[in-house]
Design a protein around this motif. Sequence first.
Motif, PDB file in Angstrom:
ATOM      1  N   THR A   1       0.791  -1.234   0.000  1.00  0.00           N
ATOM      2  CA  THR A   1       0.000   0.000   0.000  1.00  0.00           C
ATOM      3  C   THR A   1       0.820   1.278   0.000  1.00  0.00           C
ATOM      4  O   THR A   1       0.303   2.329  -0.360  1.00  0.00           O
ATOM      5  N   GLU A   2       2.092   1.202   0.393  1.00  0.00           N
ATOM      6  CA  GLU A   2       2.786   2.482   0.614  1.00  0.00           C
ATOM      7  C   GLU A   2       2.898   3.316  -0.659  1.00  0.00           C
ATOM      8  O   GLU A   2       2.734   4.535  -0.613  1.00  0.00           O
TER       9      GLU A   2
ATOM     10  N   ARG B   1      -2.530   9.366  -3.137  1.00  0.00           N
ATOM     11  CA  ARG B   1      -3.077   9.941  -1.905  1.00  0.00           C
ATOM     12  C   ARG B   1      -4.300   9.181  -1.425  1.00  0.00           C
ATOM     13  O   ARG B   1      -5.270   9.766  -0.961  1.00  0.00           O
ATOM     14  N   LEU B   2      -4.274   7.844  -1.588  1.00  0.00           N
ATOM     15  CA  LEU B   2      -5.376   7.040  -1.083  1.00  0.00           C
ATOM     16  C   LEU B   2      -5.288   6.949   0.429  1.00  0.00           C
ATOM     17  O   LEU B   2      -4.206   7.006   1.011  1.00  0.00           O
ATOM     18  N   SER B   3      -6.433   6.795   1.086  1.00  0.00           N
ATOM     19  CA  SER B   3      -6.438   6.573   2.525  1.00  0.00           C
ATOM     20  C   SER B   3      -5.979   5.137   2.782  1.00  0.00           C
ATOM     21  O   SER B   3      -5.970   4.302   1.878  1.00  0.00           O
ATOM     22  N   ARG B   4      -5.628   4.873   4.040  1.00  0.00           N
ATOM     23  CA  ARG B   4      -5.173   3.527   4.375  1.00  0.00           C
ATOM     24  C   ARG B   4      -6.233   2.490   4.046  1.00  0.00           C
ATOM     25  O   ARG B   4      -5.945   1.446   3.470  1.00  0.00           O
ATOM     26  N   SER B   5      -7.477   2.786   4.364  1.00  0.00           N
ATOM     27  CA  SER B   5      -8.509   1.762   4.153  1.00  0.00           C
ATOM     28  C   SER B   5      -8.748   1.548   2.659  1.00  0.00           C
ATOM     29  O   SER B   5      -8.912   0.413   2.219  1.00  0.00           O
ATOM     30  N   ALA B   6      -8.721   2.639   1.879  1.00  0.00           N
ATOM     31  CA  ALA B   6      -8.910   2.475   0.435  1.00  0.00           C
ATOM     32  C   ALA B   6      -7.747   1.698  -0.172  1.00  0.00           C
ATOM     33  O   ALA B   6      -7.936   0.838  -1.042  1.00  0.00           O
ATOM     34  N   ALA B   7      -6.538   2.001   0.306  1.00  0.00           N
ATOM     35  CA  ALA B   7      -5.361   1.297  -0.199  1.00  0.00           C
ATOM     36  C   ALA B   7      -5.413  -0.177   0.187  1.00  0.00           C
ATOM     37  O   ALA B   7      -5.110  -1.056  -0.630  1.00  0.00           O
ATOM     38  N   ASP B   8      -5.814  -0.443   1.431  1.00  0.00           N
ATOM     39  CA  ASP B   8      -5.962  -1.838   1.876  1.00  0.00           C
ATOM     40  C   ASP B   8      -6.951  -2.578   0.997  1.00  0.00           C
ATOM     41  O   ASP B   8      -6.723  -3.724   0.607  1.00  0.00           O
ATOM     42  N   GLU B   9      -8.043  -1.885   0.687  1.00  0.00           N
ATOM     43  CA  GLU B   9      -9.078  -2.513  -0.121  1.00  0.00           C
ATOM     44  C   GLU B   9      -8.531  -2.905  -1.495  1.00  0.00           C
ATOM     45  O   GLU B   9      -8.777  -4.001  -1.986  1.00  0.00           O
ATOM     46  N   ARG B  10      -7.775  -1.983  -2.089  1.00  0.00           N
ATOM     47  CA  ARG B  10      -7.218  -2.288  -3.401  1.00  0.00           C
ATOM     48  C   ARG B  10      -6.212  -3.431  -3.302  1.00  0.00           C
ATOM     49  O   ARG B  10      -6.173  -4.309  -4.170  1.00  0.00           O
ATOM     50  N   ALA B  11      -5.430  -3.440  -2.234  1.00  0.00           N
ATOM     51  CA  ALA B  11      -4.455  -4.520  -2.050  1.00  0.00           C
ATOM     52  C   ALA B  11      -5.175  -5.855  -1.928  1.00  0.00           C
ATOM     53  O   ALA B  11      -4.750  -6.855  -2.525  1.00  0.00           O
TER      54      ALA B  11
ATOM     55  N   MET C   1      -0.429  -2.329  -8.220  1.00  0.00           N
ATOM     56  CA  MET C   1      -1.207  -1.513  -7.274  1.00  0.00           C
ATOM     57  C   MET C   1      -1.585  -0.154  -7.852  1.00  0.00           C
ATOM     58  O   MET C   1      -2.667   0.348  -7.615  1.00  0.00           O
ATOM     59  N   CYS C   2      -0.663   0.476  -8.569  1.00  0.00           N
ATOM     60  CA  CYS C   2      -0.962   1.815  -9.093  1.00  0.00           C
ATOM     61  C   CYS C   2      -1.479   1.764 -10.527  1.00  0.00           C
ATOM     62  O   CYS C   2      -1.465   2.767 -11.223  1.00  0.00           O
ATOM     63  N   ARG C   3      -1.913   0.588 -10.948  1.00  0.00           N
ATOM     64  CA  ARG C   3      -2.479   0.410 -12.305  1.00  0.00           C
ATOM     65  C   ARG C   3      -1.549   0.945 -13.387  1.00  0.00           C
ATOM     66  O   ARG C   3      -1.884   1.887 -14.109  1.00  0.00           O
TER      67      ARG C   3
END
Lengths: 330, 307
Positions: free
Chosen positions: A115-116, A123-133, A171-173
Amino acid sequence: MTEPLLDIRNLRVSIPTEAGLLNAVRGVDLRVTPGDTLCLVGESGCGKSLTATAIMGLLPRYAIQKHDGFAICGTDLSHNPNSALRKLRGTRMAMIFQDPTAALNPTLTIGRQLTEAVMLHERLSRSAADERAIDLLDRVGIARAASRLSLYPHEFSGGQRQRIMIAQALMCRPSLLIADEPTTALDVTIQAQILSLLKDLQDEMGLGLLLITHDLGVVAAVATDVAVMYAGRIIERTPRAELLRHPAHPYTRNLMKAIPNPGVTPRGEPLPSIPGTVPGLIGDMVGCAFRDRCAQALVPCGQDPLPSRTIGTGNRHSYECWLSDEEDGA
Amino acid sequence: MTLFILKRLLIAFFVCLAVSAISFALMFLSGDPAIAIAGSGGRAEDAAAIRVAYGFDRPILVQYADWVWSALHGDFGQSIYFNIPVSEIIGNRIGVTLTLGFVAFAVALIVAVPLGIAAAMRPNGLIDRLALILAVTGQAIPSFWLGLMAIVVFGAWYGWVPISGTEEWQGYILPVIVLSYYALPAMMRITRSGMIDVLASDYVRAAYAKGLPAHRVIWGHALRNAVLPLVSLAAVQLGLLLSGSIVIESVFALNGMGRLAWESLLRSDLPVVQAIILLLSLLYVALTTLADIVNAMLDPRLRGGSI
C-alpha cells in the motif's frame, strides 16, 4: 497505430572497470505497445537485465547510460530522465524482479509494502489502499487476503511471494510492466501458473509487458514479439511464431537447435550446443560479436556496420547478419 | 511476540542464577576468606571467630541462599576495608558512572548512525573517507592519551572546562567526548557496512521501482534491516560504557565504578568486588536480552520458532 508505451532508441550502457570500459549494452532499440508482450531473450551477461534496469532508471551511479531517444507512456525522457522517471516509476510503469524472496523487504508486512506506493502516489487513505491490495491479492490468487495483510514475506511460499510481487507492481495500475526473469527462481509448475497469471492480467488490463528471460519455453508460452540479445545487441527481432518456425540469425538458429524436442531430437546423443564463449565486452567491438562461434562466418563479418536484413511479410522480422536468408541453407 | 519475550526473560533469569552462583563462588576461589580477613598476623583462633561471625561455618548452599536473598534486598554485606555496607559504597559511585556511560553512549550513537548512513550512501566518497579517518584515529588513539591531551588543551591552556572532578556538570564534557570517541568507530563502521549491504539488496531496488523517494527508501526500508547488527553491538558497547572505564575515571579523577572495582581488587575487598561483578553481569544479561527483544521487534523472522 497506437502510441508505444516504451520507445527507446540506441540505448548504450557502460560500466567502468579496472580493465577499461565494459560496454554491456551496445545500442538497443525497444518498442512495446499496449497489450503486447515483448520478450527480451539472451544468455546470462548479454545485457538484458541491465537494459531493464536502465529503462527503470535504477542503474547504479557508476554506470554510464546514453541513448538517442527515450520515451515512456508518451513522456519524452531524452533530456531529463531522472526526475521524470521518478514520477513514472510505480505509477505508469512497474517492475517485477527475479527473486521474490529478495525483492520483498523481510521486515515489513506485505500490507505495508503493497500500500505504501499507492498511498503516496494517489493519496489514497489507508482503508482504500488496503481494499485495493485485498482486491489485487485476491486477483493474483492469494486466498483470504484480508486477513493476511499483516503477515510478513517469510510467512508465504516462493510462488505466493511472486504473486504478491505482481500484485504490488499492479497496485498503481501501470501501463507498462517490466518483468525481469519473473519465473527463474520458481519451480516448474509454479512457473506455468505465474506465466498464465501474467497473461490473464495483461489481457484484462491492456498492459504492455517487457519480459526478460533466458528461457525459450517462456517465450513460446507468452511472447507476441521476441528480441534476441547477444553481447549487448539485439541481433534478431521477430514475431513469436516466426521465431519458432524460421529463426534467421545463426545464433538464434543454434539456440533453437539446442532445445530438446521429443520425437525429433535423437535419443542417447548429446544435445547440440554452441561452441566457444561469449566475447569480452571491454573496449570497442567491431563487426559481429558472434563471428568467432559462428560456423558460417564470412570475411566481412569482422566489419562494421552489419547489414540489417528484413524477411517475411510486414517487415516485422529482422536480423543483423551478412548471411542472407537464401544462402543460409536453413 | 509476547511468547518470545517471555521465553527470553525466562532464559535471562536462568543466566542470572548461574551468574550469581559464579560470583558468589569467587569469594571462596581465592582461599579461605576467614584467613584472608584475619590478615597475615592473624591466629587460628581469630580466623575461627571470624568464620562464625561472618557465617562461613554454615553449609555453602545456605550461605548462597542467604547471600542471594540479601542481594535481592539490596544488601551486599559489609565492605571489609571500609566496614560500611557495600550498597552504600556502590550507591555513592554508581551515579557518576551511569551519567558518564549513558551520555557518552547517546553521543556516540547520535554521531555514529547518521555518519554511517551518509558514508554508505557513497562508498569511497568524501564523507566516507572523512568518516574512515575519524574511525581509524578513534580506534588508534589510546583514550588515556586523548584524555590527557584534552585536559592539557581545553582544561589547562584555554580553561574552558574543569580539569578534573564532577562537581560541576562541565566536568563531564571532556570525559564524555573521550569515552564516546572510543565507542564511536565500531558503531559507525557496522552501520556503514550494514547499510551498504542493504542498499545493494533487491528489496531496496524494488522500493525505488515503486517510485518511493530516496528518504523513504532509506529510513523506511533500508535502515530497519541495516541496524540489526548495530543493535547487538550497541548493547555490548553500552555495557562496556556503563561498567565504568578505569582509564577514563583515573585520568579525569572521577569517582566511578571502574576505579572502585580496581581499588577494591587491590585491597582484596571481596564483598565489594563480588557485588560489582554481580551487578555488571546482571547489566550485561539485561542488555543482551533487551537487544534480542529489540531485534525481534525489528525483524519478524527472529521472533518465531525455537529458542
